[in-house]
Design an enzyme around this catalytic site. Structure first.
Site, PDB file in Angstrom:
ATOM      1  N   HIS A   1       0.838  -1.195   0.000  1.00  0.00           N
ATOM      2  CA  HIS A   1       0.000   0.000   0.000  1.00  0.00           C
ATOM      3  C   HIS A   1       0.876   1.249   0.000  1.00  0.00           C
ATOM      4  O   HIS A   1       1.836   1.357   0.767  1.00  0.00           O
ATOM      5  CB  HIS A   1      -0.917  -0.001   1.217  1.00  0.00           C
TER       6      HIS A   1
ATOM      7  N   GLU B   1       0.615  -5.640  10.964  1.00  0.00           N
ATOM      8  CA  GLU B   1       0.149  -4.251  10.994  1.00  0.00           C
ATOM      9  C   GLU B   1       1.016  -3.474  11.979  1.00  0.00           C
ATOM     10  O   GLU B   1       0.751  -3.431  13.173  1.00  0.00           O
ATOM     11  CB  GLU B   1      -1.325  -4.188  11.381  1.00  0.00           C
TER      12      GLU B   1
END
Length: 396
Positions: A162, A365
């Protein structure tokens, strides 16, 4: 650092002289017969650079070696064309300098150009690594893979799927750089001696899956894509929250693991800054390159670095093997991140890898907050990521 073989020299002698593991010297010189060195042959010594030094009045190789804490023969080896007994004031010789600090920088964001510079520096100083191009982005940037090690255990890690999660590239490259420093200098990494790991593990690193997107977030659009990305971005030229590739397709929603469910759930039907999975799986060259890499290499385990949440996901639809839970518990214990088995997510790289190969896969994450995370979080993120990195390559 390049040196030239003399009569009677051996790679073992070079390893002792420069205090570098001989297997790293062997792997840095794949075209050299380690048992039959030829005088005049060029040898790459990993972990070193040669630096120029201007001769001053009264200098001798022996005095310079004493002053710089060097072995005299290392100077003689590097300066074979010089008359050791008659150094001339003002002439230039070369000194071996061991690299003890990383090339990676953490004071400003790393775009694609900066990444390439770091990779080139690592390849120059650590020639035992391999740098491959696994594919090209939409714009045509090479997508780099770094290979380290000769072991049977194959572990893959990637970052920046991303665009606005560019800090993950910096984290992963910092870990790679520290690992290389530890290999050549014999230093510990999180209390672990890593040299044996080189023989046990082959690391595959793709530090920037989405180079076009990262550059879009950090530098703005290239001229030939400006109109299209501004249109996708609802007429805004602020791309700070852009996650997709430059086509407006979310690369981590591109994999054939319940892709149809992902498309239905996301409810995004056209190119967008985030969440659009495309019109079919693996339409984007970046996602296709990652799938092909996994199919070709049959990794034992994959870790995808994302942000944010200080948690990680390790299961997918019951396809994960038993050892995934053991790894997850170790990652959780070492990093302090929360281990989560299932989330309502499909079509991600980790999802597809687990489904396809029935091997451990993890989406990490890193950090906490709103993407893109600030660089002020980097030290804390790196500490947790290092714990997971070491656990991944040491746990059998």
């Amino acid at each position: 650092m390049e040196i030239i073989v003399r009569s009677e020299d051996t790679l073992s002698y070079f390893g002792n002289l420069f205090m570098v593991p001989v297997h790293l010297i062997i792997d840095s010189n794949p075209k050299v017969d380690p048992d039959n060195l030829r005088p005049g042959e060029k040898i790459q010594v990993p972990g070193y650079i040669s630096v120029p030094y201007t001769i001053k009045e009264g200098n001798t190789f022996w005095k310079i070696a004493d002053e710089k804490n060097l072995a005299v023969d290392s100077l003689l080896l590097l300066n074979q064309t010089k008359d050791a007994d008659h150094l001339l004031v003002g002439e230039t010789i070369f000194l071996p300098e061991k690299i003890n600090s990383p090339f990676t920088e953490t004071n400003f964001p790393s775009d694609y150009k900066r990444l390439v510079k770091i990779i080139n520096n690592l390849k120059r100083v650590y020639p035992f690594i391999a740098v491959n191009t696994i594919g090209r982005s939409v714009i045509g940037h090479p997508i780099h893979e770094i290979r380290i090690g000769k072991g049977a255990k194959k572990i893959h890690m990637n970052a920046s799927f991303h665009a606005n999660e560019w800090i993950t590239t910096m984290v992963l490259m910092s870990l790679v750089n520290q690992y290389l420093l530890s290999l050549t200098n014999g230093t510990l990494m999180k209390g672990i001696t890593v040299n044996n790991l080189y023989k046990e593990v082959e690391l595959s690193i793709v530090p920037m899956v989405n180079p076009d997107g990262v550059d879009l977030v950090l530098n703005g659009p290239p001229s030939n894509y400006r109109d299209s990305v501004i249109d996708i971005n609802e007429d805004s030229d602020d791309f700070i929250h852009w996650k997709a590739n430059i086509n407006g397709i979310d690369l981590n929603n591109q994999f054939p693991a319940n892709w149809d469910i992902c498309k239905e759930y996301k409810k995004v039907n056209a190119p967008a800054p985030r969440d659009f999975p495309g019109h079919a799986p693996l339409t984007e060259p970046e996602a296709a390159a990652m799938a092909q890499l996994a199919e070709d290499q049959l990794f034992d385990c994959v870790l995808a670095f994302h942000t944010q949440g200080e948690e990680f996901y390790w299961g997918y639809e019951g396809f994960e093997p038993k050892e995934s839970e053991h790894l997850a518990k170790e990652f959780e214990r070492e990093s302090g991140y929360q281990a989560i088995r299932y989330v309502n997510s499909h079509a991600g790289f980790k999802d597809w890898f687990i489904q396809e190969f029935k091997r451990p896969g993890f989406t990490l994450e890193l950090g906490k907050g709103i993407n893109p995370l600030p660089l002020s979080q980097f030290p804390r993120i790196l500490k947790s990521a290092e714990a997971i990195f070491i656990a991944a390559i040491t746990i059998q």
